[in-house]
Design a protein around this motif. Structure first.
Motif, PDB file in Angstrom:
ATOM      1  N   LEU A   1      -0.507  -7.740 -10.342  1.00  0.00           N
ATOM      2  CA  LEU A   1      -0.008  -9.062  -9.941  1.00  0.00           C
ATOM      3  C   LEU A   1       0.339  -9.103  -8.460  1.00  0.00           C
ATOM      4  CD1 LEU A   1       2.320  -9.783 -12.994  1.00  0.00           C
ATOM      5  CD2 LEU A   1       0.028 -10.686 -12.570  1.00  0.00           C
ATOM      6  N   GLN A   2       0.600  -7.927  -7.865  1.00  0.00           N
ATOM      7  CA  GLN A   2       0.875  -7.836  -6.422  1.00  0.00           C
ATOM      8  C   GLN A   2      -0.294  -7.172  -5.696  1.00  0.00           C
ATOM      9  OE1 GLN A   2       3.463  -6.469  -8.653  1.00  0.00           O
ATOM     10  NE2 GLN A   2       4.116  -8.609  -8.748  1.00  0.00           N
ATOM     11  N   GLY A   3      -1.480  -7.321  -6.258  1.00  0.00           N
ATOM     12  CA  GLY A   3      -2.646  -6.718  -5.614  1.00  0.00           C
ATOM     13  C   GLY A   3      -2.628  -5.212  -5.646  1.00  0.00           C
ATOM     14  N   GLY A   4      -1.990  -4.628  -6.678  1.00  0.00           N
ATOM     15  CA  GLY A   4      -1.931  -3.179  -6.816  1.00  0.00           C
ATOM     16  C   GLY A   4      -0.914  -2.497  -5.925  1.00  0.00           C
ATOM     17  N   LEU A   5      -0.023  -3.261  -5.321  1.00  0.00           N
ATOM     18  CA  LEU A   5       0.922  -2.702  -4.344  1.00  0.00           C
ATOM     19  C   LEU A   5       1.929  -1.762  -5.000  1.00  0.00           C
ATOM     20  CD1 LEU A   5       1.850  -2.711  -1.374  1.00  0.00           C
ATOM     21  CD2 LEU A   5       3.399  -4.601  -1.996  1.00  0.00           C
ATOM     22  N   LEU A   6       1.965  -0.538  -4.525  1.00  0.00           N
ATOM     23  CA  LEU A   6       2.960   0.448  -4.968  1.00  0.00           C
ATOM     24  C   LEU A   6       4.160   0.487  -4.041  1.00  0.00           C
ATOM     25  CD1 LEU A   6       0.544   3.377  -5.908  1.00  0.00           C
ATOM     26  CD2 LEU A   6       1.800   1.925  -7.503  1.00  0.00           C
ATOM     27  N   GLY A   7       4.023  -0.099  -2.858  1.00  0.00           N
ATOM     28  CA  GLY A   7       5.113  -0.113  -1.891  1.00  0.00           C
ATOM     29  C   GLY A   7       5.121   1.133  -1.033  1.00  0.00           C
ATOM     30  N   GLU A   8       6.279   1.416  -0.433  1.00  0.00           N
ATOM     31  CA  GLU A   8       6.441   2.601   0.411  1.00  0.00           C
ATOM     32  C   GLU A   8       6.698   3.803  -0.491  1.00  0.00           C
ATOM     33  OE1 GLU A   8       6.108   2.910   3.659  1.00  0.00           O
ATOM     34  OE2 GLU A   8       5.765   0.781   4.073  1.00  0.00           O
ATOM     35  N   VAL A   9       5.770   4.732  -0.522  1.00  0.00           N
ATOM     36  CA  VAL A   9       5.811   5.848  -1.460  1.00  0.00           C
ATOM     37  C   VAL A   9       6.195   7.132  -0.730  1.00  0.00           C
ATOM     38  CG1 VAL A   9       4.488   7.219  -3.123  1.00  0.00           C
ATOM     39  CG2 VAL A   9       4.034   4.749  -2.877  1.00  0.00           C
ATOM     40  N   ARG A  10       7.193   7.833  -1.264  1.00  0.00           N
ATOM     41  CA  ARG A  10       7.558   9.142  -0.733  1.00  0.00           C
ATOM     42  C   ARG A  10       6.791  10.223  -1.484  1.00  0.00           C
ATOM     43  NH1 ARG A  10      14.122   9.433   0.196  1.00  0.00           N
ATOM     44  NH2 ARG A  10      14.322   7.564   1.516  1.00  0.00           N
ATOM     45  N   ALA A  11       6.590  11.355  -0.860  1.00  0.00           N
ATOM     46  CA  ALA A  11       5.936  12.491  -1.513  1.00  0.00           C
ATOM     47  C   ALA A  11       6.719  12.887  -2.755  1.00  0.00           C
ATOM     48  CB  ALA A  11       5.831  13.669  -0.553  1.00  0.00           C
ATOM     49  N   GLY A  12       5.985  13.189  -3.827  1.00  0.00           N
ATOM     50  CA  GLY A  12       6.621  13.604  -5.072  1.00  0.00           C
ATOM     51  C   GLY A  12       6.944  12.470  -6.012  1.00  0.00           C
ATOM     52  N   THR A  13       6.589  11.241  -5.646  1.00  0.00           N
ATOM     53  CA  THR A  13       6.916  10.071  -6.477  1.00  0.00           C
ATOM     54  C   THR A  13       5.856   9.825  -7.549  1.00  0.00           C
ATOM     55  OG1 THR A  13       8.018   9.041  -4.588  1.00  0.00           O
ATOM     56  CG2 THR A  13       7.450   7.607  -6.432  1.00  0.00           C
ATOM     57  N   LEU A  14       4.592   9.979  -7.200  1.00  0.00           N
ATOM     58  CA  LEU A  14       3.490   9.681  -8.113  1.00  0.00           C
ATOM     59  C   LEU A  14       3.124  10.916  -8.935  1.00  0.00           C
ATOM     60  CD1 LEU A  14       1.192   7.727  -5.619  1.00  0.00           C
ATOM     61  CD2 LEU A  14       2.928   6.783  -7.151  1.00  0.00           C
ATOM     62  N   TYR A  15       2.173  10.734  -9.860  1.00  0.00           N
ATOM     63  CA  TYR A  15       1.608  11.888 -10.558  1.00  0.00           C
ATOM     64  C   TYR A  15       1.068  12.860  -9.509  1.00  0.00           C
ATOM     65  CZ  TYR A  15       1.757   9.587 -15.135  1.00  0.00           C
ATOM     66  OH  TYR A  15       2.171   8.991 -16.302  1.00  0.00           O
ATOM     67  N   PRO A  16       1.165  14.176  -9.749  1.00  0.00           N
ATOM     68  CA  PRO A  16       0.717  15.145  -8.739  1.00  0.00           C
ATOM     69  C   PRO A  16      -0.713  14.916  -8.263  1.00  0.00           C
ATOM     70  CG  PRO A  16       1.915  16.257 -10.493  1.00  0.00           C
ATOM     71  CD  PRO A  16       1.751  14.835 -10.935  1.00  0.00           C
ATOM     72  N   GLU A  17      -1.602  14.527  -9.196  1.00  0.00           N
ATOM     73  CA  GLU A  17      -2.999  14.304  -8.821  1.00  0.00           C
ATOM     74  C   GLU A  17      -3.128  13.189  -7.790  1.00  0.00           C
ATOM     75  OE1 GLU A  17      -1.598  14.058 -11.762  1.00  0.00           O
ATOM     76  OE2 GLU A  17      -2.706  15.160 -13.315  1.00  0.00           O
ATOM     77  N   LEU A  18      -2.305  12.144  -7.952  1.00  0.00           N
ATOM     78  CA  LEU A  18      -2.339  11.009  -7.037  1.00  0.00           C
ATOM     79  C   LEU A  18      -1.566  11.313  -5.761  1.00  0.00           C
ATOM     80  CD1 LEU A  18      -1.677   8.088  -9.574  1.00  0.00           C
ATOM     81  CD2 LEU A  18      -3.834   9.211  -9.014  1.00  0.00           C
ATOM     82  N   ASP A  19      -0.445  11.967  -5.922  1.00  0.00           N
ATOM     83  CA  ASP A  19       0.430  12.256  -4.787  1.00  0.00           C
ATOM     84  C   ASP A  19      -0.285  13.094  -3.732  1.00  0.00           C
ATOM     85  OD1 ASP A  19       3.545  12.028  -4.236  1.00  0.00           O
ATOM     86  OD2 ASP A  19       2.912  14.002  -3.554  1.00  0.00           O
ATOM     87  N   GLU A  20      -0.929  14.150  -4.174  1.00  0.00           N
ATOM     88  CA  GLU A  20      -1.617  15.039  -3.244  1.00  0.00           C
ATOM     89  C   GLU A  20      -2.703  14.296  -2.472  1.00  0.00           C
ATOM     90  OE1 GLU A  20      -4.160  19.241  -3.288  1.00  0.00           O
ATOM     91  OE2 GLU A  20      -3.291  18.441  -5.150  1.00  0.00           O
TER      92      GLU A  20
END
Length: 293
Positions: A198-217
């Motif tokens: 709904l926000q065009g896929g926006l995740l916002g400002e992401v810090r390291a370690g926030t997402l799944y490891p596969e995505l984060d790296e």
């Protein structure tokens, strides 16, 4: 208010309080292990409270009735209505009059602990500066990435979301974006199966370690404006877009000074209270041991 030994009602009140604060449920809903843990906390709290109220520092401390009423209203606010609160009290063998007396007692303990800290000096700018420069690594704002993503989930119960079909769908989207990378938000809105669509896929400002490891790296290897290859996580298949990189920065002393001063003041007060309580409990234990000689 007197300093007579505590009754069972005090224990039931603290058990009710600890059960809600520690486990988010009523005492009767606790598991046997949770009940044992809560009972240990209550037992220690009661011993501390009794020692505090018998201390020299408790002399002359009086709690105004309006302060007790404020505490009562805070507890009442946890329940849907007055009837629900009355039932919760009844379940613990408590009543409004008894509960107000226990609240007054608890507030007196807090007031005594405040009195113990009355002679502490205020934290100065020099104290704050010394802490800041001695712990400079604590005041770094970490690097962030402004990111968007597109998700196609894997669910073998739906033909369009089998592993094979989901992979084909995400690769088709990836091919479109290779030709028109500026369409990422549009493609997310049309095809992503994440609420962020709904926000065009926006995740916002992401810090390291926030997402799944596969995505984060992957995200923290992307350059600004770069789109990832197809990635897989426990949620399904993803495409990531790194829109912007904000490098790590040192937070200036003037930006943290008020909050850091408050933090150091609280830490100083807790340290003084902890030291005072340890001495008080040791003295109490010594008196009790002598009484049994």
């Amino acid at each position: 208010m007197n300093n007579q030994p505590m009754t069972g009602g005090d224990g039931r009140y603290y058990l009710l309080k600890v059960a809600h604060e520690q486990f988010g449920r009523a005492p009767g809903e606790l598991s046997s292990e949770q009940l044992q843990q809560a009972s240990r906390i209550v037992g220690r709290q009661l011993r501390i409270e009794e020692a505090v109220l018998r201390s020299r520092e408790a002399s002359g401390v009086v709690i105004p009735p309006e302060q007790v009423e404020d505490a009562w209203m805070q507890i009442a606010g946890r329940y849907e209505d007055a009837e629900a609160m009355q039932q919760a009290l009844a379940d613990q063998g408590l009543d409004p009059v008894g509960l107000r007396a226990m609240l007054a007692r608890e507030l007196k303990v807090e007031a005594v602990l405040e009195r113990v800290c009355a002679s502490l000096p205020e934290i100065s700018d020099t104290d704050v500066s010394l802490y800041y420069f001695s712990h400079i690594e604590q005041f770094v704002r970490p690097e962030t990435r402004k990111a968007r993503h597109i998700l196609v989930t894997i669910n073998e119960d739906f033909p369009e979301n089998t592993r094979s079909a989901a992979r084909t769908r995400i690769e088709t989207i990836a091919q479109r974006l290779q030709e028109r990378p500026e369409r990422f938000a549009e493609q997310a809105m049309k095809h992503s199966e994440c609420p962020t669509s709904l926000q065009g896929g926006l995740l916002g400002e992401v810090r390291a370690g926030t997402l799944y490891p596969e995505l984060d790296e992957c995200l923290f290897d992307l350059e600004p404006g770069e789109t990832s290859d197809v990635l897989e996580s426990p949620m399904g298949y993803h495409l990531l877009l790194c829109e912007q990189v904000t490098l790590a920065t040192q937070v200036a002393l003037e930006d943290v000074l008020p909050r850091l001063r408050d933090r150091l003041q609280i830490r100083q007060r807790k340290a003084r209270q902890r030291e005072w309580l340890e001495r008080l409990l040791q003295q109490t234990a010594s008196v009790e041991n002598l009484a049994h000689v």
